[in-house]
Motif scaffolding. Sequence first.
Motif, PDB file in Angstrom:
ATOM      1  N   TYR A   1       0.630  -1.103  -0.289  1.00 15.61           N
ATOM      2  CA  TYR A   1      -0.286   0.171   0.144  1.00 15.61           C
ATOM      3  C   TYR A   1       0.940   0.727  -0.288  1.00 15.61           C
ATOM      4  N   ALA A   2       1.207   1.951  -0.768  1.00  6.82           N
ATOM      5  CA  ALA A   2       1.506   2.809  -0.771  1.00  6.82           C
ATOM      6  C   ALA A   2       1.562   4.206  -0.029  1.00  6.82           C
ATOM      7  N   ASP A   3       0.627   4.475   1.024  1.00  3.80           N
ATOM      8  CA  ASP A   3       0.512   5.576   2.160  1.00  3.80           C
ATOM      9  C   ASP A   3       0.182   4.916   2.917  1.00  3.80           C
ATOM     10  N   ALA A   4      -0.508   5.675   4.261  1.00  3.94           N
ATOM     11  CA  ALA A   4      -1.197   5.170   5.074  1.00  3.94           C
ATOM     12  C   ALA A   4      -2.859   5.341   5.155  1.00  3.94           C
TER      13      ALA A   4
ATOM     14  N   PHE B   1       3.736   8.172  10.979  1.00  5.97           N
ATOM     15  CA  PHE B   1       3.396   7.353   9.766  1.00  5.97           C
ATOM     16  C   PHE B   1       3.512   8.547   8.759  1.00  5.97           C
ATOM     17  N   ASN B   2       5.114   8.168   8.519  1.00  6.65           N
ATOM     18  CA  ASN B   2       4.852   9.966   7.170  1.00  6.65           C
ATOM     19  C   ASN B   2       4.004   9.412   5.513  1.00  6.65           C
ATOM     20  N   THR B   3       3.281  10.619   5.323  1.00  5.57           N
ATOM     21  CA  THR B   3       1.982  10.442   4.544  1.00  5.57           C
ATOM     22  C   THR B   3       2.812  11.599   3.058  1.00  5.57           C
ATOM     23  N   GLY B   4       3.422  10.788   2.307  1.00  8.03           N
ATOM     24  CA  GLY B   4       3.647  12.220   1.172  1.00  8.03           C
ATOM     25  C   GLY B   4       5.236  11.961   1.168  1.00  8.03           C
ATOM     26  N   ALA B   5       5.434  12.836   0.125  1.00  7.74           N
ATOM     27  CA  ALA B   5       6.965  13.643  -0.698  1.00  7.74           C
ATOM     28  C   ALA B   5       7.159  15.099   0.983  1.00  7.74           C
ATOM     29  N   GLY B   6       6.327  15.642   0.862  1.00  6.76           N
ATOM     30  CA  GLY B   6       5.569  16.859   1.279  1.00  6.76           C
ATOM     31  C   GLY B   6       5.989  16.364   3.434  1.00  6.76           C
ATOM     32  N   ALA B   7       5.655  15.226   3.566  1.00  5.29           N
ATOM     33  CA  ALA B   7       5.829  14.959   5.106  1.00  5.29           C
ATOM     34  C   ALA B   7       7.066  13.862   5.280  1.00  5.29           C
TER      35      ALA B   7
END
Length: 118
Positions: free
Chosen positions: A51-54, A90-96
């Motif tokens: 899964y790509a992200d949370a 949980f870091n979700t996305g490049a900006g995070a």
Amino acid sequence: MATSRPDCLFCKIVAGEVPADVVRATDDTVAFRDINPQAPTHVLVIPRDHYADAGEAARAGAGVMDAVARDAHEVAAAEGIAASGYRLVFNTGAGAGQTVFHVHGHVLGGRGLQWPPG
């Protein structure tokens, strides 16, 4: 159901194609030490399925995030930091700050953790 991705580093760890310092493995998750630890204890807990992200994992509705949180606590207990406290991030996305796009929870502990972080 999600599958693995041949270009995903964490999918390769799950498949045993890339070595990792695995501290826990269940039917649902794999937990391994971060190669660039930010605390004395820094373990990543990932679902076996990709899964790509949370957000994507939560939307799957298959108990993926429940399994990650449950196994993160088991890792914290085994590492001796559950009683004193730990952080699950949980870091979700490049900006995070997400750099590997396979959902993963960071179990951090073993020292005082300031709030707000970073």
